[in-house]
Design an enzyme around this catalytic site. Structure first.
Site, PDB file in Angstrom:
ATOM      1  N   LYS A 267      74.918  63.465 -23.771  1.00  0.00           N
ATOM      2  CA  LYS A 267      75.908  63.387 -24.850  1.00  0.00           C
ATOM      3  C   LYS A 267      76.035  61.940 -25.333  1.00  0.00           C
ATOM      4  CE  LYS A 267      79.024  67.127 -23.355  1.00  0.00           C
ATOM      5  NZ  LYS A 267      78.898  67.985 -24.535  1.00  0.00           N
ATOM      6  N   ARG A 341      77.386  78.149 -19.893  1.00  0.00           N
ATOM      7  CA  ARG A 341      76.950  79.549 -19.877  1.00  0.00           C
ATOM      8  C   ARG A 341      76.041  79.830 -18.686  1.00  0.00           C
ATOM      9  NH1 ARG A 341      74.505  78.866 -25.791  1.00  0.00           N
ATOM     10  NH2 ARG A 341      76.225  77.373 -25.758  1.00  0.00           N
TER      11      ARG A 341
HETATM   12  N1  BES Z   1      81.586  71.259 -22.444  1.00  0.00           N
HETATM   13  C1  BES Z   1      80.925  71.380 -23.677  1.00  0.00           C
HETATM   14  C2  BES Z   1      81.793  71.988 -24.779  1.00  0.00           C
HETATM   15  C3  BES Z   1      82.983  71.177 -25.188  1.00  0.00           C
HETATM   16  C4  BES Z   1      82.893  70.337 -26.284  1.00  0.00           C
HETATM   17  C5  BES Z   1      84.168  71.287 -24.535  1.00  0.00           C
HETATM   18  C6  BES Z   1      83.989  69.611 -26.681  1.00  0.00           C
HETATM   19  C7  BES Z   1      85.269  70.561 -24.940  1.00  0.00           C
HETATM   20  C8  BES Z   1      85.180  69.715 -26.010  1.00  0.00           C
HETATM   21  C9  BES Z   1      79.689  72.265 -23.529  1.00  0.00           C
HETATM   22  O1  BES Z   1      79.078  72.234 -22.296  1.00  0.00           O
HETATM   23  C10 BES Z   1      78.698  71.769 -24.512  1.00  0.00           C
HETATM   24  O2  BES Z   1      78.226  70.678 -24.341  1.00  0.00           O
HETATM   25  N2  BES Z   1      78.421  72.571 -25.513  1.00  0.00           N
HETATM   26  C11 BES Z   1      77.513  72.214 -26.513  1.00  0.00           C
HETATM   27  C12 BES Z   1      76.611  73.398 -26.701  1.00  0.00           C
HETATM   28  C13 BES Z   1      75.404  73.117 -27.512  1.00  0.00           C
HETATM   29  C14 BES Z   1      74.474  72.167 -26.792  1.00  0.00           C
HETATM   30  C15 BES Z   1      74.734  74.442 -27.773  1.00  0.00           C
HETATM   31  C16 BES Z   1      78.304  71.910 -27.766  1.00  0.00           C
HETATM   32  O3  BES Z   1      79.343  72.525 -27.986  1.00  0.00           O
HETATM   33  O4  BES Z   1      77.914  71.009 -28.483  1.00  0.00           O
HETATM   34 MN    MN Z   2      77.664  70.664 -22.132  1.00  0.00          MN
END
Ligand code: BES
Ligand code: MN
Ligand code: ZN
Length: 489
Positions: A267, A341
């Site tokens: 990230k 997931r």
């Molecule tokens: N933990 C994150 C989702 C999230 C984002 C929670 C912001 C709280 C605040 C999750 O694991 C994630 O990184 N999701 C990605 C999915 C994508 C790579 C398909 C996302 O939401 O960008």
């Molecule tokens: Mn994630």
């Protein structure tokens, strides 16, 4: 915060809060107090332009002739429009305004309208929470002073009894908030599992599976996420048996990513600290178990949380890796940041396989896309059961932990189909929260299932009616109420 109920008479010390309807003169004890000081309260109210609008408050130094130290006017708007969730917020406002005011106690006079005193008290309690264990140099003037809230009603005994359950539920909310606030160097998969063992004192049966056991079970999806971390991944199973031995359990499943760096699909730096609360689903499930066991709910419940840390390292999983889940279904990892997931896939499969529950409700901070869809007001609800969806929606309206139903439909499935494996862990740019839900559904094995995407509601960047900036405890009151209304014998 100590909550009590007492009969209606002006207290001799501390603060007094009067509930005032919009554009109405003082009534009941407030009118008496105003008369006793020759209308000084009315004068203060006019000067302060206080109308009684919902959410408005006015803090007045008590004039001579009133023994209490201050008077707080609390606007409640039109009483005909007030539902339970509004009363909770009114209680929250009292707590918020007086928290660091200098007053140690407040008596909230609930006399002239049909006040939901129990919900008001619950709100005052919920809003009093703060996570300050790492603040060692807070200035005296900012420290909270309010220790006691008494709600004055004509039925204090009855209210006291009704409040006992709410107190236990609030204990659960506070546990969830504690877990969500805790930084990831302190709360990691192993220490989180240890923390959950503490629920044993309430009669919850706690079982912890480590990596060796999970490897035997074939949990390649969950294990892949944690394989880059120095901490051992854990699957924790909690059981509360409040109903008959043979009664089929209900179940909850939580995503517990104690820190989500994204893994090799790293990230961006700004805001990454927020990913300490990527265990919010697990935190909510644990707080819910504390609430249910605390109030001795008459229901059998199984709760499973998958605890992992998603780190980039030389042992981390890579984009392109293919993992085999406990269900036997294979998954191509296209983005290591779509890890929630994967954790839930094995936790869901395990839960239905071992416990044969009536239904499974999972909670997860699963997608940023749910924040794009719903912001921070509603959590996304996905389900293949209309009954469960409507029962949970109602509990949301009643408690104020609001949910909004999102679609589940086979046509979205092709977005996660994949030539290399049975599916991929990434759906592409469209309908990100829905493709994540479709993915989970493949691991529910046709057991009635609900997925709550709580990424937008676990944490708040601003103060809310029932919580300060930070962990909200969202979902504990929601699901406690859902259970109380629909699942208890
Ligand atoms: N933990 C994150 C989702 C999230 C984002 C929670 C912001 C709280 C605040 C999750 O694991 C994630 O990184 N999701 C990605 C999915 C994508 C790579 C398909 C996302 O939401 O960008
Ligand atoms: Mn994630
Ligand atoms: Zn995540």
């Amino acid at each position: 915060m100590q909550i009590s109920f007492a009969s209606i008479e002006l207290p001799k010390e501390g603060a007094v809060a009067f509930l005032v309807e919009k554009d109405k003169p003082f009534a009941g004890l407030a009118a008496e107090a105003d008369a006793a000081v020759s209308g000084a309260l009315s004068k203060a109210r006019d000067i302060g332009r206080f109308t009684g609008a919902s959410g408005q408050t006015q803090d007045i130094v008590a004039p001579n002739g009133i023994k209490a130290e201050r008077i707080l006017l609390v606007g409640i708007g039109e009483t005909s429009e007030l539902a339970e969730a509004d009363w909770v917020e009114i209680g929250g406002a009292v707590s918020a305004v007086l928290s660091a005011s200098g007053s140690k106690s407040v008596s909230v006079v609930a006399d002239h309208v049909d006040v939901d005193a129990v919900s008001l008290a619950e709100g005052a309690l919920l809003r009093s929470y703060r996570f300050d264990k790492y603040r060692t140099k807070e200035p005296e003037a900012k420290k909270p002073t309010l220790e006691k809230v008494a709600v004055l009603t004509s039925t204090p005994q009855k209210n006291t009894e009704a409040f006992a359950g709410r107190q236990r539920v609030s204990d659960g909310v506070f546990m969830t908030r504690d877990l969500v606030f805790e930084p990831a160097n302190i709360l990691h998969p192993e220490s989180f599992a240890e923390e959950i063992r503490g629920l044993a004192s309430l009669g919850v049966d706690v079982e912890v599976l480590g990596e060796a056991e999970m490897t035997k079970l074939g949990m390649g999806a969950l294990l892949g996420v944690g394989q880059g971390s120095a901490f051992e991944s854990q699957l924790v199973i909690m059981r509360w048996n409040g109903a008959g031995k043979d009664e089929q359990p209900i179940s909850f499943v939580g995503k517990g990513v104690t820190f989500d760096t994204g893994g090799i699909s790293l990230k961006p730096g700004p805001g990454m600290e927020q990913m300490k609360w990527d265990m919010g689903g697990a935190g909510t499930v644990v707080g819910l178990m504390k609430a249910l066991a605390g109030r001795k709910a008459k229901v059998n419940v199984v709760a499973t949380v998958g605890l992992v840390e998603n780190m980039p390292s030389s042992t981390a999983q890579r984009p392109g890796d293919v993992v085999t889940s406990m269900s036997g279904q294979t998954i191509e990892i296209l983005n290591t940041d779509a890890e929630g997931r994967l954790v839930l896939a094995d936790a869901l499969w395990y839960t239905q396989d071992r416990f044969k529950p009536k239904f499974m409700i999972d909670l997860a901070t699963l997608t940023g896309a749910i924040i794009t869809s719903l912001g921070h007001e509603h959590a996304g609800l996905f389900s293949d059961s209309d009954d469960l969806a409507s029962q949970i929606s109602k509990a949301g309206t009643d408690t104020g932990d609001k949910v909004w139903r999102m679609p589940v439909h086979a046509n979205y499935d092709k977005l996660i189909d994949c030539p290399t494996a049975d599916m991929k862990n990434l759906g592409g740019p469209a309908a990100g929260s829905i493709t994540a839900a479709q993915f989970l559904k493949r691991f529910a094995n046709d057991v009635p299932w609900v997925h709550l995407d709580i990424a937008g509601t676990v944490w708040s960047e601003k103060d809310l009616p029932l919580s300060e900036k930070g962990g909200t405890g969202f979902g504990v009151r929601l699901l406690d109420r859902f259970v109380a209304d629909n699942c208890e014998s």
